[in-house]
Design a protein around this motif. Sequence first.
Motif, PDB file in Angstrom:
ATOM      1  N   HIS A   1      40.953  45.500  28.169  1.00  0.00           N
ATOM      2  CA  HIS A   1      41.817  46.591  27.702  1.00  0.00           C
ATOM      3  C   HIS A   1      41.026  47.897  27.802  1.00  0.00           C
ATOM      4  O   HIS A   1      40.375  48.318  26.841  1.00  0.00           O
ATOM      5  N   PRO A   2      41.054  48.545  28.958  1.00  0.00           N
ATOM      6  CA  PRO A   2      40.169  49.696  29.169  1.00  0.00           C
ATOM      7  C   PRO A   2      40.595  50.956  28.439  1.00  0.00           C
ATOM      8  O   PRO A   2      39.807  51.889  28.317  1.00  0.00           O
TER       9      PRO A   2
ATOM     10  N   TRP B   1      51.856  40.056  19.794  1.00  0.00           N
ATOM     11  CA  TRP B   1      52.202  40.692  21.067  1.00  0.00           C
ATOM     12  C   TRP B   1      51.329  40.138  22.188  1.00  0.00           C
ATOM     13  O   TRP B   1      51.824  39.860  23.288  1.00  0.00           O
ATOM     14  N   LEU B   2      50.039  39.935  21.933  1.00  0.00           N
ATOM     15  CA  LEU B   2      49.141  39.414  22.957  1.00  0.00           C
ATOM     16  C   LEU B   2      49.558  38.007  23.391  1.00  0.00           C
ATOM     17  O   LEU B   2      49.522  37.678  24.581  1.00  0.00           O
ATOM     18  N   ILE B   3      49.954  37.164  22.433  1.00  0.00           N
ATOM     19  CA  ILE B   3      50.396  35.811  22.782  1.00  0.00           C
ATOM     20  C   ILE B   3      51.683  35.869  23.602  1.00  0.00           C
ATOM     21  O   ILE B   3      51.817  35.184  24.624  1.00  0.00           O
ATOM     22  N   ALA B   4      52.657  36.676  23.155  1.00  0.00           N
ATOM     23  CA  ALA B   4      53.927  36.784  23.881  1.00  0.00           C
ATOM     24  C   ALA B   4      53.692  37.272  25.308  1.00  0.00           C
ATOM     25  O   ALA B   4      54.299  36.766  26.262  1.00  0.00           O
ATOM     26  N   GLU B   5      52.801  38.251  25.480  1.00  0.00           N
ATOM     27  CA  GLU B   5      52.506  38.757  26.819  1.00  0.00           C
ATOM     28  C   GLU B   5      51.816  37.696  27.675  1.00  0.00           C
ATOM     29  O   GLU B   5      52.078  37.585  28.880  1.00  0.00           O
ATOM     30  N   ALA B   6      50.949  36.894  27.064  1.00  0.00           N
ATOM     31  CA  ALA B   6      50.272  35.844  27.824  1.00  0.00           C
ATOM     32  C   ALA B   6      51.267  34.796  28.315  1.00  0.00           C
ATOM     33  O   ALA B   6      51.165  34.322  29.455  1.00  0.00           O
ATOM     34  N   VAL B   7      52.244  34.419  27.471  1.00  0.00           N
ATOM     35  CA  VAL B   7      53.269  33.462  27.892  1.00  0.00           C
ATOM     36  C   VAL B   7      54.040  34.017  29.085  1.00  0.00           C
ATOM     37  O   VAL B   7      54.319  33.308  30.066  1.00  0.00           O
ATOM     38  N   THR B   8      54.376  35.301  29.036  1.00  0.00           N
ATOM     39  CA  THR B   8      55.103  35.923  30.148  1.00  0.00           C
ATOM     40  C   THR B   8      54.260  35.955  31.414  1.00  0.00           C
ATOM     41  O   THR B   8      54.722  35.588  32.506  1.00  0.00           O
ATOM     42  N   HIS B   9      53.002  36.389  31.294  1.00  0.00           N
ATOM     43  CA  HIS B   9      52.145  36.524  32.476  1.00  0.00           C
ATOM     44  C   HIS B   9      51.825  35.175  33.112  1.00  0.00           C
ATOM     45  O   HIS B   9      51.803  35.051  34.342  1.00  0.00           O
ATOM     46  N   LEU B  10      51.574  34.150  32.298  1.00  0.00           N
ATOM     47  CA  LEU B  10      51.126  32.874  32.848  1.00  0.00           C
ATOM     48  C   LEU B  10      52.278  31.957  33.260  1.00  0.00           C
ATOM     49  O   LEU B  10      52.143  31.180  34.201  1.00  0.00           O
TER      50      LEU B  10
ATOM     51  N   GLN C   1      42.274  38.912  33.674  1.00  0.00           N
ATOM     52  CA  GLN C   1      43.201  40.033  33.823  1.00  0.00           C
ATOM     53  C   GLN C   1      42.407  41.330  33.620  1.00  0.00           C
ATOM     54  O   GLN C   1      41.984  41.629  32.496  1.00  0.00           O
ATOM     55  N   PRO C   2      42.185  42.116  34.665  1.00  0.00           N
ATOM     56  CA  PRO C   2      41.343  43.308  34.529  1.00  0.00           C
ATOM     57  C   PRO C   2      41.958  44.403  33.672  1.00  0.00           C
ATOM     58  O   PRO C   2      41.250  45.280  33.185  1.00  0.00           O
ATOM     59  N   GLU C   3      43.278  44.373  33.488  1.00  0.00           N
ATOM     60  CA  GLU C   3      43.966  45.260  32.564  1.00  0.00           C
ATOM     61  C   GLU C   3      45.292  44.603  32.200  1.00  0.00           C
ATOM     62  O   GLU C   3      45.780  43.712  32.913  1.00  0.00           O
ATOM     63  N   PRO C   4      45.912  45.002  31.078  1.00  0.00           N
ATOM     64  CA  PRO C   4      47.101  44.283  30.599  1.00  0.00           C
ATOM     65  C   PRO C   4      48.262  44.231  31.580  1.00  0.00           C
ATOM     66  O   PRO C   4      49.039  43.278  31.549  1.00  0.00           O
ATOM     67  N   ALA C   5      48.402  45.235  32.442  1.00  0.00           N
ATOM     68  CA  ALA C   5      49.532  45.252  33.372  1.00  0.00           C
ATOM     69  C   ALA C   5      49.260  44.476  34.652  1.00  0.00           C
ATOM     70  O   ALA C   5      50.170  44.267  35.460  1.00  0.00           O
TER      71      ALA C   5
END
Length: 217
Positions: A27-28, A45-54, A198-202
């Motif tokens: 998270h730069p 939020w971090l868990i929800a985003e990880a489910v979406t990304h993975l 993941q080098p950045e959240p997006a």
Amino acid sequence: MPVPVVAVERVVPGAERGVVDCLVTHHPRLPRDRMGHRLNDAGRWLIAEAVTHLYGVRISPRELARDEHRRWSVKEWGLTASVAHCAAYSTVALVAGQTVGVDLQDHRDRPFAMQWLGALLGRPDGEPATMRDFAECEALIKASHLRKETFAGVRLPDWRPGWRPTNVGHLVRSTDLGDGLQLALATDAPAQVRWWWQPEPAARPVRTAIPRPEPVA
């Protein structure tokens, strides 16, 4: 063998039983408070985003639940989850049908805490715990029924690569990510680990042997 946190009736596409997906994110551009301390994103939020990304499944943070031991789950998809953040990094661990805990620590000077933990772990002659020990203990607490108040008597096996059984029915493993960061995982059954970086959240996560974070600014 501990009873799993959730009864798995279906598994989110992309997840596999017996496989822990562990995502490390940089998270730069985290905001800072008036004292200059980083303000980390909320664990939900971090868990929800990880489910979406993975797994490509969009969930709301409100869909996450916690049990009596404060372990996270996404019941609709049969997942258990754990989250940690340290400095400019976060890590989320996801698994189907078993418990999981993850922790991330950096090498700060904590002499009194390390002496206390060394005594709690039964280390001889006042030997302090290491930051690796600290991370493994935190991951074990997150994956199990244990709390800091009930941790006396827990013993960590000598370190070696991969999973190591503890004397409380769970397994732990840890790795040095470089840049002073220690990552630890704990679970109640053997599992393969798939590492993601993941080098950045997006950014799109990529599979990796072991994540190697960039230096923390």
